[in-house]
Scaffold this motif. Structure first.
Motif, PDB file in Angstrom:
ATOM      1  N   ARG A   1       2.662   1.779  -3.383  1.00  0.00           N
ATOM      2  CA  ARG A   1       1.757   2.268  -4.426  1.00  0.00           C
ATOM      3  C   ARG A   1       1.345   3.712  -4.193  1.00  0.00           C
ATOM      4  O   ARG A   1       1.246   4.487  -5.130  1.00  0.00           O
ATOM      5  CB  ARG A   1       0.533   1.370  -4.536  1.00  0.00           C
ATOM      6  CG  ARG A   1       0.907   0.040  -5.165  1.00  0.00           C
ATOM      7  CD  ARG A   1      -0.276  -0.793  -5.478  1.00  0.00           C
ATOM      8  NE  ARG A   1       0.166  -1.967  -6.236  1.00  0.00           N
ATOM      9  CZ  ARG A   1      -0.635  -2.941  -6.580  1.00  0.00           C
ATOM     10  NH1 ARG A   1      -1.918  -2.903  -6.267  1.00  0.00           N
ATOM     11  NH2 ARG A   1      -0.164  -3.960  -7.258  1.00  0.00           N
ATOM     12  N   GLU A   2       1.142   4.087  -2.937  1.00  0.00           N
ATOM     13  CA  GLU A   2       0.755   5.467  -2.632  1.00  0.00           C
ATOM     14  C   GLU A   2       1.885   6.452  -2.910  1.00  0.00           C
ATOM     15  O   GLU A   2       1.638   7.604  -3.231  1.00  0.00           O
ATOM     16  CB  GLU A   2       0.330   5.591  -1.166  1.00  0.00           C
ATOM     17  CG  GLU A   2      -1.012   4.979  -0.864  1.00  0.00           C
ATOM     18  CD  GLU A   2      -1.346   4.996   0.614  1.00  0.00           C
ATOM     19  OE1 GLU A   2      -0.523   5.473   1.431  1.00  0.00           O
ATOM     20  OE2 GLU A   2      -2.452   4.517   0.967  1.00  0.00           O
ATOM     21  N   ASN A   3       3.119   5.995  -2.750  1.00  0.00           N
ATOM     22  CA  ASN A   3       4.260   6.898  -2.852  1.00  0.00           C
ATOM     23  C   ASN A   3       5.099   6.698  -4.101  1.00  0.00           C
ATOM     24  O   ASN A   3       6.123   7.347  -4.261  1.00  0.00           O
ATOM     25  CB  ASN A   3       5.147   6.760  -1.616  1.00  0.00           C
ATOM     26  CG  ASN A   3       4.431   7.231  -0.383  1.00  0.00           C
ATOM     27  OD1 ASN A   3       4.203   8.409  -0.213  1.00  0.00           O
ATOM     28  ND2 ASN A   3       4.042   6.299   0.468  1.00  0.00           N
ATOM     29  N   HIS A   4       4.668   5.825  -4.984  1.00  0.00           N
ATOM     30  CA  HIS A   4       5.442   5.517  -6.189  1.00  0.00           C
ATOM     31  C   HIS A   4       5.821   6.775  -6.961  1.00  0.00           C
ATOM     32  O   HIS A   4       6.970   6.965  -7.335  1.00  0.00           O
ATOM     33  CB  HIS A   4       4.676   4.552  -7.080  1.00  0.00           C
ATOM     34  CG  HIS A   4       5.409   4.203  -8.318  1.00  0.00           C
ATOM     35  ND1 HIS A   4       5.194   4.860  -9.503  1.00  0.00           N
ATOM     36  CD2 HIS A   4       6.377   3.293  -8.564  1.00  0.00           C
ATOM     37  CE1 HIS A   4       5.990   4.357 -10.421  1.00  0.00           C
ATOM     38  NE2 HIS A   4       6.705   3.407  -9.886  1.00  0.00           N
TER      39      HIS A   4
ATOM     40  N   ARG B   1       0.835  -1.202   0.000  1.00  0.00           N
ATOM     41  CA  ARG B   1       0.000   0.000   0.000  1.00  0.00           C
ATOM     42  C   ARG B   1       0.870   1.253   0.000  1.00  0.00           C
ATOM     43  O   ARG B   1       0.666   2.168  -0.801  1.00  0.00           O
ATOM     44  CB  ARG B   1      -0.921   0.009   1.226  1.00  0.00           C
ATOM     45  CG  ARG B   1      -1.830   1.230   1.308  1.00  0.00           C
ATOM     46  CD  ARG B   1      -2.620   1.275   2.603  1.00  0.00           C
ATOM     47  NE  ARG B   1      -1.800   1.283   3.792  1.00  0.00           N
ATOM     48  CZ  ARG B   1      -1.117   2.351   4.247  1.00  0.00           C
ATOM     49  NH1 ARG B   1      -1.162   3.495   3.605  1.00  0.00           N
ATOM     50  NH2 ARG B   1      -0.400   2.272   5.354  1.00  0.00           N
ATOM     51  N   ILE B   2       1.883   1.288   0.855  1.00  0.00           N
ATOM     52  CA  ILE B   2       2.782   2.448   0.944  1.00  0.00           C
ATOM     53  C   ILE B   2       3.529   2.657  -0.366  1.00  0.00           C
ATOM     54  O   ILE B   2       3.645   3.786  -0.860  1.00  0.00           O
ATOM     55  CB  ILE B   2       3.759   2.285   2.123  1.00  0.00           C
ATOM     56  CG1 ILE B   2       2.997   2.393   3.451  1.00  0.00           C
ATOM     57  CG2 ILE B   2       4.882   3.307   2.052  1.00  0.00           C
ATOM     58  CD1 ILE B   2       3.800   1.938   4.660  1.00  0.00           C
TER      59      ILE B   2
END
Length: 117
Positions: free
Chosen positions: A108-111, A105-106
């Motif tokens: 993907r959120e910060n990619h 999740r992290i």
């Protein structure tokens, strides 16, 4: 193909983490500060000798600087993941699973943020 941008980002990241200036790194590997900057921004392609010298000075393996350049089939990752989980207790497996879910999740959120650095 070698992703020189990725190598430069890794050099910069590790150098900053170790609180080494571009100037100090440049002096240690007998290059100019400008050249180190150009390697970190992928404006210049570092030679193998240069990558090895930088890795030695940063006290990391060349693998750490080149990480991400090798395309590994997804099946190989599956085998490695299975090997990690192979001897886990139920509790360990659940904790690792929860960590993996949150890390995914992290990531993907910060990619987009990490790609811009």
């Amino acid at each position: 193909m070698v992703n020189y941008e990725l190598i430069g980002k890794r050099i910069k990241e590790i150098r900053k983490r170790k609180r080494i200036s571009q100037g100090k790194l440049a002096e240690a590997v007998d290059l100019s500060e400008q050249y180190i900057s150009q390697i970190e921004t992928a404006k210049r392609k570092a030679s193998l000798n240069t990558v090895v010298s930088i890795a030695n000075e940063l006290e990391v393996s060349v693998d750490e600087l080149l990480y991400g350049n090798l395309k590994i089939p997804l099946q190989e990752y599956s085998a490695e993941i299975n090997a990690i989980y192979e001897d886990c207790t139920g509790y360990e497996m659940r904790v690792l699973f929860e960590i993996s879910v949150q890390m995914k999740r992290i990531l993907r959120e910060n990619h987009d943020l990490w790609e811009r650095e």
